[in-house]
Design a protein around this motif. Structure first.
Motif, PDB file in Angstrom:
ATOM      1  N   MET A 279       0.831  -1.211   0.000  1.00 46.76           N
ATOM      2  CA  MET A 279       0.000   0.000   0.000  1.00 46.76           C
ATOM      3  C   MET A 279       0.867   1.263   0.000  1.00 46.76           C
ATOM      4  O   MET A 279       0.640   2.194  -0.775  1.00 46.76           O
ATOM      5  CB  MET A 279      -0.893  -0.014   1.245  1.00 46.76           C
ATOM      6  CG  MET A 279      -1.847   1.167   1.323  1.00 46.76           C
ATOM      7  SD  MET A 279      -2.809   1.144   2.851  1.00 46.76           S
ATOM      8  CE  MET A 279      -1.527   1.556   4.038  1.00 46.76           C
ATOM      9  N   ASP A 283       1.383   4.071  -2.952  1.00 44.38           N
ATOM     10  CA  ASP A 283       1.130   5.461  -2.588  1.00 44.38           C
ATOM     11  C   ASP A 283       2.343   6.341  -2.914  1.00 44.38           C
ATOM     12  O   ASP A 283       2.197   7.444  -3.459  1.00 44.38           O
ATOM     13  CB  ASP A 283       0.818   5.534  -1.085  1.00 44.38           C
ATOM     14  CG  ASP A 283       0.289   6.908  -0.684  1.00 44.38           C
ATOM     15  OD1 ASP A 283      -0.350   7.556  -1.535  1.00 44.38           O
ATOM     16  OD2 ASP A 283       0.526   7.321   0.463  1.00 44.38           O
ATOM     17  N   TYR A 284       3.532   5.825  -2.624  1.00 47.64           N
ATOM     18  CA  TYR A 284       4.749   6.612  -2.857  1.00 47.64           C
ATOM     19  C   TYR A 284       5.093   6.737  -4.345  1.00 47.64           C
ATOM     20  O   TYR A 284       5.684   7.738  -4.764  1.00 47.64           O
ATOM     21  CB  TYR A 284       5.928   6.014  -2.094  1.00 47.64           C
ATOM     22  CG  TYR A 284       5.957   6.446  -0.641  1.00 47.64           C
ATOM     23  CD1 TYR A 284       5.836   7.788  -0.305  1.00 47.64           C
ATOM     24  CD2 TYR A 284       6.101   5.524   0.390  1.00 47.64           C
ATOM     25  CE1 TYR A 284       5.855   8.202   1.010  1.00 47.64           C
ATOM     26  CE2 TYR A 284       6.120   5.919   1.713  1.00 47.64           C
ATOM     27  CZ  TYR A 284       5.995   7.278   2.015  1.00 47.64           C
ATOM     28  OH  TYR A 284       6.009   7.688   3.312  1.00 47.64           O
ATOM     29  N   ASP A 286       2.870   7.103  -6.633  1.00 48.58           N
ATOM     30  CA  ASP A 286       2.017   8.218  -7.047  1.00 48.58           C
ATOM     31  C   ASP A 286       2.605   9.553  -6.586  1.00 48.58           C
ATOM     32  O   ASP A 286       2.539  10.556  -7.301  1.00 48.58           O
ATOM     33  CB  ASP A 286       0.613   8.024  -6.466  1.00 48.58           C
ATOM     34  CG  ASP A 286      -0.351   9.096  -6.948  1.00 48.58           C
ATOM     35  OD1 ASP A 286      -0.563   9.191  -8.171  1.00 48.58           O
ATOM     36  OD2 ASP A 286      -0.871   9.846  -6.100  1.00 48.58           O
ATOM     37  N   ASP A 287       3.198   9.551  -5.381  1.00 41.95           N
ATOM     38  CA  ASP A 287       3.838  10.769  -4.865  1.00 41.95           C
ATOM     39  C   ASP A 287       5.018  11.197  -5.735  1.00 41.95           C
ATOM     40  O   ASP A 287       5.210  12.395  -6.000  1.00 41.95           O
ATOM     41  CB  ASP A 287       4.322  10.551  -3.425  1.00 41.95           C
ATOM     42  CG  ASP A 287       3.194  10.737  -2.419  1.00 41.95           C
ATOM     43  OD1 ASP A 287       2.120  11.209  -2.824  1.00 41.95           O
ATOM     44  OD2 ASP A 287       3.394  10.405  -1.236  1.00 41.95           O
TER      45      ASP A 287
END
Length: 573
Positions: A279, A283-284, A286-287
Motif C-alpha cells: 500500500m 502510494d509513494y 504516485d507521490d
C-alpha cells in the motif's frame, strides 16, 4: 544557467538569511513527515489492526492526525513568511530599478523601448522577486528532498523492489532529459515573444492618439496578429512536448505500480511482505509522479523568473550620470561653449566645433532646419547628454566641476510637448519646486499668464486632477501650465524648445506674454520655427551642417543676405 549570475542574483536579494531559514525549515518538515507517516501507517496496518488493538489504533491515528495538522500549520506559517519575503524582495527590486532609472544617463535610457521598461519595472520585477524564495526553495528543499525521502523509505520498506522502482524512474528521467531541454528552448523563445508582445501593446496603448491620426490601426493589428501567431505556434509546441512527457511519465508510473502489485503480491502470498508495504509503495509511486510533475512546473517558473531577473540586472547595470562635481552654483552669470563636439554613438557627429559666449541677461534664439542639432545643443546645458570633446564653462568654470543637482536647479526647461503628470493642477505647477510656495503666489502667476480664469472655472479649480491624455485643459492651456511651473522655479537659465509651434495665435500671444515675464534678467535659449516670435532676440544663432554658421541680431542677419535671410524670406511668403 550561469553560476556567477545566480550568485550575483542571490546577493541582490534582500531576504537572503530568511530565504535560507525557510529552506532549512521546509527540509526538516519534509524529512519529519516523510519518515513519521510510513512508520506510523506500517504499525497501524501490520500490528494494531490485525491484533484488534483498538486503543493503539486510536492513539496512533491521533498521532498521525497531529503530525498532519502540525505540517499543515507549519506549511501555512512558512507560506506566509515566503510571501513576506517575496513582497520585500519586490519592493527592494522596484526601488532599486526606479533609483537606477532616475540616475541613468539619458543616452542609456534612449536604447530601451518604453513598453519593455514598463514591463521590467512592473510584472517582471515581481516575477524576479520570487526566483529564490519560491522556485529554488520549491525545487531543492521541497520536491527534490521529498523524492529523496521517498526513495529512502522505499529502500527501507523493501530493498530490491525499492531499488527496481528507483531505477525505473532514474532511467526514465535520463531518457526524458532531451525532452526537457527541447521544451526549455521552446519556453525561452515563447517568453521572448510574450515580452515583445507586451512591449508592443504598451507602446500602442501609450500612442493611441497618434495611431488614430495616422490611421495605423490596421498596421498595428497586423503586427500584433503576427506576434500572436508566433506565440500560438510556440505554445502548441510546448503543450505537445508536455503532453508527451506527461503521458510517458504516467506510463512509467503505471508500470511501476504493476511491478509492485505483481512482485509484492507474490511476496505477500509467500508471507515475506505485508499488505502495508504494498500500500505504501503504491502510494509513494504516485507521490513521485506528483513531485516530478511539480518539479517540471517549478523548472519552467525558474526559467521564466531567471530571464526576468536578467532583465532586471540589465537595468541595474545602466551607466549612471557622471556626477563628480563638488562645487555649488548659486547663480549663472555667463555661459561659454568652447570647441564643443557632440556624438551620441561615437561615430556620427551631431554638433561640431560650437563656440559662443553669453552673459546675463540675454535672449538667444536658435534657428535652422529640422534635425541640424538645435535641441541637442540646449540639451547639453542641463547635461541631459555629455559632450564628446571641448568644454562648457559656467561663470568661467568647467560645468563638470559643479554638482549635477546644483547645475539643474538653476535651469528651467519648457519642452515642445507639454509635460503633464497625472496629479492635481496645483501639484503639476509645484512639480520640482518647494511645497512651501504659497498658493496665493501660484494664483498670481496663473493670472499674469492668462490661465487662472480657466482653472477657477473647474469644479475643483487647482485641486482638479489632470493628465497628458485628458481634455480638461486644452493643449495651449497645458503649455501655459508648464510655463507657470518654469516661472515658479525662478531660475537663471530658461530653455524654450519650440513651445509655440503647435499653438494657435491666441495661445501664442499668451505664451509670448508669459515668456516676456519669465525672461527678465535671465539667460534664455529659445528654439523656434516661427521667426516672428524671436525677431527681438538679443542674438539669433543659425545652425546648419552641425555648426553655427551665422550669429547676430535680426537686422544684422537680414543685411547679410545669408542663411537667416533666406529662411526669413521663405517664411514671409
Amino acid at each position: 544557467m550561469n553560476k556567477k549570475i545566480l550568485k550575483k542574483m542571490f546577493e541582490f536579494t534582500k531576504n537572503k538569511k530568511e530565504t535560507i531559514r525557510i529552506g532549512i525549515m521546509l527540509i526538516l518538515i519534509v524529512s519529519f513527515y516523510g519518515i513519521c507517516y510510513p512508520f506510523i501507517m506500517k504499525i497501524i496496518v501490520d500490528y494494531a489492526i490485525p491484533k484488534e488493538n483498538i486503543i493503539l489504533v486510536l492513539i496512533l491515528s491521533a498521532i498521525l492526525i497531529l503530525v498532519v495538522v502540525f505540517r499543515f500549520l507549519k506549511d501555512r506559517h512558512i507560506e506566509i513568511r515566503r510571501k513576506y519575503c517575496i513582497y520585500n524582495n519586490n519592493a527592494q527590486i522596484k526601488n532599486e530599478l526606479f533609483e537606477n532609472i532616475q540616475n541613468s544617463s539619458t543616452s542609456e535610457l534612449d536604447k530601451i523601448q518604453a513598453g519593455n521598461l514598463f514591463q521590467i519595472v512592473g510584472p517582471q520585477s515581481f516575477e524576479a522577486s520570487q526566483l529564490f524564495v519560491w522556485n529554488f526553495v520549491g525545487i531543492f528543499c521541497v520536491r527534490l528532498m521529498s523524492i529523496l525521502i521517498i526513495a529512502l523509505v522505499l529502500l527501507i520498506l523493501d530493498l530490491k523492489l525499492g531499488a527496481i522502482i528507483i531505477t525505473i524512474f532514474a532511467i526514465s528521467y535520463m531518457f526524458l532529459i532531451p525532452m526537457y531541454k527541447k521544451n526549455m528552448k521552446v519556453y525561452r523563445k515563447l517568453q521572448k515573444i510574450i515580452i515583445d508582445l507586451q512591449g508592443e501593446m504598451n507602446e500602442y496603448i501609450e500612442a493611441y492618439s497618434t495611431t488614430k491620426t495616422l490611421r495605423l490601426e490596421e498596421t498595428n493589428l497586423s503586427k500584433i496578429d503576427e506576434i500572436l501567431k508566433n506565440c500560438k505556434t510556440e505554445i502548441i509546441k510546448s503543450n505537445k512536448i508536455n503532453s508527451i512527457h506527461n503521458a510517458l511519465f504516467s506510463l512509467l508510473t503505471f508500470a511501476s505500480v504493476i511491478i509492485v502489485l505483481i512482485v509484492g503480491g507474490n511476496k505477500m502470498s509467500l508471507g515475506i511482505m505485508t499488505s502495508s508495504v504494498i500500500m505504501l509503495m503504491v502510494d509513494y509511486i504516485d507521490d513521485i509522479n506528483r513531485h516530478m510533475k511539480s518539479l517540471l512546473d517549478h523548472v519552467h517558473g525558474l526559467l521564466n523568473r531567471y530571464n526576468c531577473f536578467l532583465n532586471v540586472l540589465k537595468i541595474t547595470k545602466l551607466k549612471k550620470e557622471v556626477d563628480t562635481g563638488t562645487k555649488k552654483l548659486d547663480s549663472i552669470e555667463s555661459i561659454e561653449f568652447k570647441n564643443v563636439v557632440l556624438s551620441y554613438d561615437g561615430i556620427n557627429t551631431v554638433l561640431d566645433n560650437i563656440n559662443f559666449k553669453v552673459d546675463k541677461p540675454i535672449q538667444i534664439a536658435i534657428v535652422g532646419k529640422s534635425g541640424v542639432g538645435k535641441t541637442s545643443l540646449v540639451n547639453l546645458l542641463p547635461r541631459l547628454y555629455d559632450i564628446s570633446s571641448g568644454s562648457i564653462l559656467i561663470n568661467g568654470i568647467d560645468y563638470m566641476e559643479y554638482k549635477l543637482e546644483e547645475l539643474r536647479k538653476n535651469i528651467a526647461y519648457v519642452f515642445q510637448e507639454p509635460v503633464i503628470f497625472e496629479k492635481s493642477i496645483l501639484e503639476n505647477i509645484r512639480m520640482g519646486c518647494s511645497d512651501k510656495v504659497k498658493l496665493n503666489h501660484i494664483k498670481k502667476i496663473c493670472r499674469e499668464i492668462g490661465l487662472a480664469s480657466k482653472i477657477e472655472s473647474l469644479q475643483f479649480d487647482y485641486d482638479t486632477i489632470i493628465s497628458s491624455k485628458t481634455d480638461i485643459l486644452s493643449y495651449g492651456e497645458k503649455q501655459l501650465l508648464c510655463f507657470a511651473r518654469a516661472i515658479l522655479k525662478d531660475t537663471d537659465v530658461v530653455i524654450l524648445d519650440e513651445v509655440t509651434s503647435n499653438l494657435d495665435l491666441r495661445f501664442e500671444e499668451q505664451v509670448m506674454k508669459a515668456t516676456d515675464k519669465m525672461l527678465k534678467g535671465k539667460i534664455c535659449f529659445v528654439i523656434a520655427h516661427r521667426l516672428n516670435t524671436i525677431k527681438n532676440s538679443d542674438i539669433i544663432m543659425f545652425i546648419d551642417d552641425k555648426k553655427i554658421v551665422e550669429m547676430g541680431t535680426h537686422d544684422e542677419l537680414i543685411k547679410k543676405h545669408g542663411y537667416y535671410y533666406n529662411l526669413y524670406m521663405s517664411k514671409s511668403k
